[in-house]
Scaffold this motif. Structure first.
Motif, PDB file in Angstrom:
ATOM      1  N   ALA A   1       0.786  -1.229  -0.009  1.00  0.00           N
ATOM      2  CA  ALA A   1      -0.065  -0.043  -0.004  1.00  0.00           C
ATOM      3  C   ALA A   1       0.729   1.257   0.004  1.00  0.00           C
ATOM      4  CB  ALA A   1      -0.596  -0.089   1.178  1.00  0.00           C
ATOM      5  N   LEU A   2       1.935   1.258   0.853  1.00  0.00           N
ATOM      6  CA  LEU A   2       2.936   2.457   0.670  1.00  0.00           C
ATOM      7  C   LEU A   2       3.471   2.536  -0.472  1.00  0.00           C
ATOM      8  CD1 LEU A   2       4.385   1.645   4.433  1.00  0.00           C
ATOM      9  CD2 LEU A   2       2.667   3.915   3.758  1.00  0.00           C
ATOM     10  N   GLU A   3       3.834   1.426  -0.902  1.00  0.00           N
ATOM     11  CA  GLU A   3       4.581   1.388  -2.548  1.00  0.00           C
ATOM     12  C   GLU A   3       3.896   2.190  -3.181  1.00  0.00           C
ATOM     13  OE1 GLU A   3       7.494  -1.550  -4.774  1.00  0.00           O
ATOM     14  OE2 GLU A   3       5.359  -2.235  -4.092  1.00  0.00           O
ATOM     15  N   SER A   4       2.407   2.015  -3.431  1.00  0.00           N
ATOM     16  CA  SER A   4       1.690   2.468  -4.282  1.00  0.00           C
ATOM     17  C   SER A   4       1.480   3.960  -3.985  1.00  0.00           C
ATOM     18  CB  SER A   4       0.161   1.949  -4.111  1.00  0.00           C
ATOM     19  OG  SER A   4      -0.868   2.510  -5.127  1.00  0.00           O
ATOM     20  N   HIS A   5       1.354   4.373  -2.796  1.00  0.00           N
ATOM     21  CA  HIS A   5       1.357   5.865  -2.560  1.00  0.00           C
ATOM     22  C   HIS A   5       2.734   6.509  -3.003  1.00  0.00           C
ATOM     23  CE1 HIS A   5      -0.487   9.166  -0.126  1.00  0.00           C
ATOM     24  NE2 HIS A   5       0.663   9.401   0.783  1.00  0.00           N
ATOM     25  N   CYS A   6       3.564   5.965  -2.591  1.00  0.00           N
ATOM     26  CA  CYS A   6       5.139   6.535  -3.053  1.00  0.00           C
ATOM     27  C   CYS A   6       4.897   6.689  -4.668  1.00  0.00           C
ATOM     28  CB  CYS A   6       6.151   5.533  -2.569  1.00  0.00           C
ATOM     29  SG  CYS A   6       7.952   6.256  -2.788  1.00  0.00           S
ATOM     30  N   ALA A   7       4.582   5.687  -5.302  1.00  0.00           N
ATOM     31  CA  ALA A   7       4.715   5.855  -6.873  1.00  0.00           C
ATOM     32  C   ALA A   7       3.696   6.995  -7.386  1.00  0.00           C
ATOM     33  CB  ALA A   7       4.141   4.409  -7.308  1.00  0.00           C
ATOM     34  N   SER A   8       2.627   7.204  -6.805  1.00  0.00           N
ATOM     35  CA  SER A   8       1.848   8.407  -6.767  1.00  0.00           C
ATOM     36  C   SER A   8       2.510   9.615  -6.730  1.00  0.00           C
ATOM     37  CB  SER A   8       0.493   8.162  -5.912  1.00  0.00           C
ATOM     38  OG  SER A   8      -0.168   9.259  -6.062  1.00  0.00           O
ATOM     39  N   HIS A   9       3.228   9.788  -5.678  1.00  0.00           N
ATOM     40  CA  HIS A   9       4.106  10.792  -5.430  1.00  0.00           C
ATOM     41  C   HIS A   9       5.209  11.020  -6.737  1.00  0.00           C
ATOM     42  CE1 HIS A   9       2.091  11.582  -1.765  1.00  0.00           C
ATOM     43  NE2 HIS A   9       3.092  12.180  -1.069  1.00  0.00           N
ATOM     44  N   ALA A  10       5.831  10.027  -6.841  1.00  0.00           N
ATOM     45  CA  ALA A  10       6.656   9.993  -7.791  1.00  0.00           C
ATOM     46  C   ALA A  10       6.180  10.332  -9.262  1.00  0.00           C
ATOM     47  CB  ALA A  10       7.576   8.889  -8.278  1.00  0.00           C
ATOM     48  N   ARG A  11       5.146  10.172  -9.616  1.00  0.00           N
ATOM     49  CA  ARG A  11       4.584  10.372 -10.927  1.00  0.00           C
ATOM     50  C   ARG A  11       4.256  11.931 -10.748  1.00  0.00           C
ATOM     51  NH1 ARG A  11       2.069   5.442 -10.238  1.00  0.00           N
ATOM     52  NH2 ARG A  11       0.008   6.517  -9.331  1.00  0.00           N
ATOM     53  N   THR A  12       3.758  12.484  -9.463  1.00  0.00           N
ATOM     54  CA  THR A  12       3.425  14.039  -9.578  1.00  0.00           C
ATOM     55  C   THR A  12       4.716  14.740  -9.407  1.00  0.00           C
ATOM     56  OG1 THR A  12       1.609  13.539  -7.970  1.00  0.00           O
ATOM     57  CG2 THR A  12       2.684  15.880  -8.100  1.00  0.00           C
ATOM     58  N   LEU A  13       5.813  14.285  -9.074  1.00  0.00           N
ATOM     59  CA  LEU A  13       6.985  14.843  -9.261  1.00  0.00           C
ATOM     60  C   LEU A  13       7.635  15.000 -10.890  1.00  0.00           C
ATOM     61  CD1 LEU A  13       9.102  13.615  -6.099  1.00  0.00           C
ATOM     62  CD2 LEU A  13       8.515  15.925  -6.663  1.00  0.00           C
ATOM     63  N   GLU A  14       7.155  13.884 -11.148  1.00  0.00           N
ATOM     64  CA  GLU A  14       7.667  13.679 -12.625  1.00  0.00           C
ATOM     65  C   GLU A  14       7.073  14.869 -13.638  1.00  0.00           C
ATOM     66  OE1 GLU A  14       7.265   9.706 -14.110  1.00  0.00           O
ATOM     67  OE2 GLU A  14       8.745   8.753 -13.172  1.00  0.00           O
ATOM     68  N   LYS A  15       5.721  15.123 -13.205  1.00  0.00           N
ATOM     69  CA  LYS A  15       4.811  15.839 -14.163  1.00  0.00           C
ATOM     70  C   LYS A  15       5.206  17.203 -13.638  1.00  0.00           C
ATOM     71  CE  LYS A  15       1.220  12.649 -14.422  1.00  0.00           C
ATOM     72  NZ  LYS A  15      -0.315  12.606 -13.660  1.00  0.00           N
ATOM     73  N   CYS A  16       5.560  17.654 -12.450  1.00  0.00           N
ATOM     74  CA  CYS A  16       5.345  18.911 -11.704  1.00  0.00           C
ATOM     75  C   CYS A  16       6.562  19.607 -11.320  1.00  0.00           C
ATOM     76  CB  CYS A  16       4.504  19.057 -10.761  1.00  0.00           C
ATOM     77  SG  CYS A  16       2.630  18.451 -10.985  1.00  0.00           S
ATOM     78  N   GLU A  17       7.818  18.780 -11.553  1.00  0.00           N
ATOM     79  CA  GLU A  17       8.888  19.536 -10.935  1.00  0.00           C
ATOM     80  C   GLU A  17       9.681  20.425 -12.126  1.00  0.00           C
ATOM     81  OE1 GLU A  17      13.086  18.207  -8.939  1.00  0.00           O
ATOM     82  OE2 GLU A  17      11.954  16.683  -9.968  1.00  0.00           O
ATOM     83  N   PRO A  18       9.885  21.585 -11.850  1.00  0.00           N
ATOM     84  CA  PRO A  18      10.251  22.560 -12.899  1.00  0.00           C
ATOM     85  C   PRO A  18      11.840  21.918 -13.383  1.00  0.00           C
ATOM     86  CG  PRO A  18      10.319  23.529 -10.536  1.00  0.00           C
ATOM     87  CD  PRO A  18       9.942  22.061 -10.377  1.00  0.00           C
ATOM     88  N   VAL A  19      12.184  22.453 -14.639  1.00  0.00           N
ATOM     89  CA  VAL A  19      13.173  22.007 -15.469  1.00  0.00           C
ATOM     90  C   VAL A  19      14.192  22.808 -14.877  1.00  0.00           C
ATOM     91  CG1 VAL A  19      14.178  21.930 -17.745  1.00  0.00           C
ATOM     92  CG2 VAL A  19      11.725  21.422 -17.589  1.00  0.00           C
ATOM     93  N   ALA A  20      14.196  23.837 -14.442  1.00  0.00           N
ATOM     94  CA  ALA A  20      15.338  24.826 -14.008  1.00  0.00           C
ATOM     95  C   ALA A  20      15.776  24.025 -12.669  1.00  0.00           C
ATOM     96  CB  ALA A  20      14.984  26.210 -13.554  1.00  0.00           C
ATOM     97  N   ALA A  21      17.216  23.975 -12.726  1.00  0.00           N
ATOM     98  CA  ALA A  21      18.073  23.534 -11.401  1.00  0.00           C
ATOM     99  C   ALA A  21      17.825  24.187 -10.285  1.00  0.00           C
ATOM    100  CB  ALA A  21      19.521  23.069 -11.819  1.00  0.00           C
TER     101      ALA A  21
END
Length: 112
Positions: free
Chosen positions: A35-55
């Protein structure tokens, strides 16, 4: 798009989840770990979509790096716990499958 503080906060959430995952793995609570792994994967997908390109720069960059190192350390420990268990489970499943095939093959021959 998320700002840098929101991104760091999301990374910290992932680190917290991986801490919980590690605790679940240590206590052999596979259902909770999944269950936690699923929750973590959801956060990872959000990061992939929303993280700015600028360092990030300065302290934010160091903070992010520290969090990522913690996530990776947790992941490594989780794998150290789960991989032997998965290998054992796979072996048991293979043995059961082999036993079933042998029983079906030789059981039929003995009956005939």
């Amino acid at each position: 798009m998320m700002n840098n503080e929101e991104i760091i906060s999301l990374y910290e959430s992932v680190a917290d989840i991986t801490e919980q995952m590690l605790a679940a793995a240590r206590s052999n609570d596979w259902e909770h770990l999944t269950a936690l792994e699923s929750h973590c994967a959801s956060h990872a997908r959000t990061l992939e979509k929303c993280e700015p390109v600028a360092a990030l720069s300065g302290p934010m960059r160091v903070r992010k790096l520290t969090i990522i190192q913690k996530i990776l350390a947790n992941d490594r420990e989780i794998r150290d716990i789960t991989e032997p268990w998965m290998a054992q489970l796979s072996s048991l499943m293979n043995n059961t499958s082999t036993e079933r095939k042998l029983s079906m093959t030789y059981g039929r021959n003995q009956a005939g």
